[in-house]
Design an enzyme around this catalytic site. Sequence first.
Site, PDB file in Angstrom:
ATOM      1  N   ARG A   1       0.846  -4.896   3.799  1.00 23.05           N
ATOM      2  CA  ARG A   1       0.364  -3.520   3.965  1.00 23.05           C
ATOM      3  C   ARG A   1       0.278  -2.881   2.587  1.00 23.05           C
ATOM      4  O   ARG A   1       1.102  -3.176   1.704  1.00 23.05           O
ATOM      5  CB  ARG A   1       1.327  -2.699   4.828  1.00 23.05           C
ATOM      6  CG  ARG A   1       1.239  -2.953   6.318  1.00 23.05           C
ATOM      7  CD  ARG A   1      -0.036  -2.376   6.946  1.00 23.05           C
ATOM      8  NE  ARG A   1      -0.068  -2.532   8.381  1.00 23.05           N
ATOM      9  CZ  ARG A   1      -0.606  -3.579   9.038  1.00 23.05           C
ATOM     10  NH1 ARG A   1      -1.159  -4.563   8.372  1.00 23.05           N
ATOM     11  NH2 ARG A   1      -0.597  -3.606  10.358  1.00 23.05           N
TER      12      ARG A   1
ATOM     13  N   GLU B   1      -6.833   3.340   3.020  1.00 28.51           N
ATOM     14  CA  GLU B   1      -7.921   2.583   3.661  1.00 28.51           C
ATOM     15  C   GLU B   1      -8.738   3.535   4.519  1.00 28.51           C
ATOM     16  O   GLU B   1      -8.156   4.400   5.174  1.00 28.51           O
ATOM     17  CB  GLU B   1      -7.336   1.469   4.534  1.00 28.51           C
ATOM     18  CG  GLU B   1      -6.539   0.455   3.718  1.00 28.51           C
ATOM     19  CD  GLU B   1      -5.957  -0.689   4.566  1.00 28.51           C
ATOM     20  OE1 GLU B   1      -6.323  -0.797   5.753  1.00 28.51           O
ATOM     21  OE2 GLU B   1      -5.150  -1.439   4.032  1.00 28.51           O
TER      22      GLU B   1
ATOM     23  N   HIS C   1      -9.251  -5.359   4.471  1.00 27.71           N
ATOM     24  CA  HIS C   1      -8.263  -5.523   5.561  1.00 27.71           C
ATOM     25  C   HIS C   1      -8.830  -6.399   6.691  1.00 27.71           C
ATOM     26  O   HIS C   1      -8.970  -5.945   7.836  1.00 27.71           O
ATOM     27  CB  HIS C   1      -7.815  -4.157   6.098  1.00 27.71           C
ATOM     28  CG  HIS C   1      -6.511  -4.235   6.833  1.00 27.71           C
ATOM     29  ND1 HIS C   1      -5.644  -3.184   6.915  1.00 27.71           N
ATOM     30  CD2 HIS C   1      -5.918  -5.249   7.528  1.00 27.71           C
ATOM     31  CE1 HIS C   1      -4.580  -3.537   7.638  1.00 27.71           C
ATOM     32  NE2 HIS C   1      -4.735  -4.787   8.018  1.00 27.71           N
TER      33      HIS C   1
HETATM   34  P1  NAP Z   1       7.506 -10.776  11.132  1.00 27.78           P
HETATM   35  O1  NAP Z   1       7.557 -12.057  11.865  1.00 27.78           O
HETATM   36  O2  NAP Z   1       8.270  -9.619  11.650  1.00 27.78           O
HETATM   37  O3  NAP Z   1       7.946 -11.087   9.626  1.00 27.78           O
HETATM   38  C1  NAP Z   1       8.198 -10.114   8.682  1.00 27.78           C
HETATM   39  C2  NAP Z   1       9.237 -10.657   7.734  1.00 27.78           C
HETATM   40  O4  NAP Z   1       9.412  -9.704   6.671  1.00 27.78           O
HETATM   41  C3  NAP Z   1      10.606 -10.868   8.396  1.00 27.78           C
HETATM   42  O5  NAP Z   1      11.083 -12.153   8.092  1.00 27.78           O
HETATM   43  C4  NAP Z   1      11.489  -9.805   7.742  1.00 27.78           C
HETATM   44  O6  NAP Z   1      12.810 -10.271   7.529  1.00 27.78           O
HETATM   45  C5  NAP Z   1      10.795  -9.660   6.395  1.00 27.78           C
HETATM   46  N1  NAP Z   1      11.154  -8.438   5.712  1.00 27.78           N
HETATM   47  C6  NAP Z   1      11.575  -7.246   6.231  1.00 27.78           C
HETATM   48  N2  NAP Z   1      11.894  -6.393   5.241  1.00 27.78           N
HETATM   49  C7  NAP Z   1      11.689  -7.059   4.077  1.00 27.78           C
HETATM   50  C8  NAP Z   1      11.874  -6.726   2.727  1.00 27.78           C
HETATM   51  N3  NAP Z   1      12.351  -5.520   2.353  1.00 27.78           N
HETATM   52  N4  NAP Z   1      11.565  -7.644   1.774  1.00 27.78           N
HETATM   53  C9  NAP Z   1      11.106  -8.873   2.135  1.00 27.78           C
HETATM   54  N5  NAP Z   1      10.935  -9.250   3.416  1.00 27.78           N
HETATM   55  C10 NAP Z   1      11.209  -8.352   4.363  1.00 27.78           C
HETATM   56  O7  NAP Z   1       6.014 -10.273  10.986  1.00 27.78           O
HETATM   57  P2  NAP Z   1       4.696 -11.160  10.779  1.00 27.78           P
HETATM   58  O8  NAP Z   1       4.083 -11.435  12.089  1.00 27.78           O
HETATM   59  O9  NAP Z   1       4.994 -12.297   9.888  1.00 27.78           O
HETATM   60  O10 NAP Z   1       3.783 -10.082  10.023  1.00 27.78           O
HETATM   61  C11 NAP Z   1       4.163  -9.579   8.764  1.00 27.78           C
HETATM   62  C12 NAP Z   1       3.316  -8.390   8.358  1.00 27.78           C
HETATM   63  O11 NAP Z   1       2.030  -8.823   7.968  1.00 27.78           O
HETATM   64  C13 NAP Z   1       3.052  -7.368   9.463  1.00 27.78           C
HETATM   65  O12 NAP Z   1       4.105  -6.439   9.618  1.00 27.78           O
HETATM   66  C14 NAP Z   1       1.766  -6.695   9.005  1.00 27.78           C
HETATM   67  O13 NAP Z   1       2.044  -5.519   8.304  1.00 27.78           O
HETATM   68  C15 NAP Z   1       1.134  -7.727   8.069  1.00 27.78           C
HETATM   69  N6  NAP Z   1      -0.159  -8.207   8.608  1.00 27.78           N
HETATM   70  C16 NAP Z   1      -1.294  -7.968   7.924  1.00 27.78           C
HETATM   71  C17 NAP Z   1      -2.511  -8.415   8.412  1.00 27.78           C
HETATM   72  C18 NAP Z   1      -3.811  -8.186   7.674  1.00 27.78           C
HETATM   73  O14 NAP Z   1      -4.842  -8.038   8.311  1.00 27.78           O
HETATM   74  N7  NAP Z   1      -3.807  -8.184   6.359  1.00 27.78           N
HETATM   75  C19 NAP Z   1      -2.565  -9.085   9.645  1.00 27.78           C
HETATM   76  C20 NAP Z   1      -1.373  -9.328  10.308  1.00 27.78           C
HETATM   77  C21 NAP Z   1      -0.163  -8.885   9.787  1.00 27.78           C
HETATM   78  P3  NAP Z   1      13.923 -10.218   8.702  1.00 27.78           P
HETATM   79  O15 NAP Z   1      13.457 -11.182   9.743  1.00 27.78           O
HETATM   80  O16 NAP Z   1      15.164 -10.656   8.029  1.00 27.78           O
HETATM   81  O17 NAP Z   1      13.938  -8.796   9.190  1.00 27.78           O
END
Ligand code: NAP
Length: 307
Positions: free
Chosen positions: A227, A256, A274
């Site tokens: 993000r 955005e 995005h």
């Molecule tokens: P997820 O499974 O919840 O993974 C997020 C990870 O980030 C978790 O392992 C979490 O750790 C970790 N985290 C939390 N706080 C952090 C910090 N301060 N520093 C480093 N890591 C941290 O989510 P996901 O499905 O992988 O998705 C991740 C993110 O990608 C979404 O929240 C979204 O914002 C973004 N995204 C972007 C797009 C795009 O179009 N560009 C598309 C999809 C997703 P813990 O497990 O220990 O809490």
Amino acid sequence: MIPVNSVLQVGSFPEIMQAEIDRRIQTARLPDPKGIAPAGQFEAILVRSNTTVPIQLIEQIPSIKLIATCGVGYDNLPIDYLKKQGIKATNTPGVLNDAVCELAIGMLFSLLRRIHDADQFVRNAEWSKRVFPITTNLSGKKIGIAGMGRIGQDLAKRLHPFGVQISYTGPSKKNVPYQFVSTVKELAEQVDVLLLACPASPETEKMINAEVLRALGPKGYLVNIARGSVVDEAALIIALQQKLIAGAALDVFENEPNPASVLLTLDNVLLTPHIGSATIETRQAMTNLSIDNLEAFFNQQPLLTPI
Ligand code: NAP
């Protein structure tokens, strides 16, 4: 069965997603989330993760019991308020990993090999005048992932065969075969590429600041598919302008769809609008998972992917 007109669709959905919605349910629509809700006893809201749902909207519809957001990030929802009100929420984790990882890796390759610049080089007939700059391999690079969650782990699995060394940071150690580093600054110091795959949250806001960028260094690259809020964009612009880092690839921005105009003038940054999940298959799967959640709710079944 989802009762007719029990779901309010908030914001606009691309054609491919709207077609899936219309195939499965009949909704009322509110294109502008800041607008006045149409009359009706809506029990659920369906929204995309790029549309912020204001508390004022929910207050207009006291019958709301569920918000299904189409996307894995849910920084568009007032989560604390929803919890207080006992309103449930769902997102669409997992089904978008393939598309997001493929984009991140494509951006990484383009950043290192300057594929986007090479295309312009040929189109602008520069080729006959000079040699295209020599670039750098992905193979042999140290890659740091901030956020070893669903997307982070899938990214690591896909990157590993390219002959890279992977390490990561986050609030907790994961059961993965990669080195854990306790802070993002230390991770940035150790790697050639810093890949962001963490959620937007108060803890991650401007986490990639001037200090972290300096730690990444003049040979280091940043890839942000998480993000925009995770990066201090003003600090990033200075780092790019002063070549304090080698380059960045950004799919997400603080503002955005109007990213800071100075970013558009820099040649060491690759910009995409995005589009992490923007493939036909993925957008259909996301839409269907959010409707599956709505169906589970109306059938009084457990939600499939609650937040
Ligand atoms: P997820 O499974 O919840 O993974 C997020 C990870 O980030 C978790 O392992 C979490 O750790 C970790 N985290 C939390 N706080 C952090 C910090 N301060 N520093 C480093 N890591 C941290 O989510 P996901 O499905 O992988 O998705 C991740 C993110 O990608 C979404 O929240 C979204 O914002 C973004 N995204 C972007 C797009 C795009 O179009 N560009 C598309 C999809 C997703 P813990 O497990 O220990 O809490």
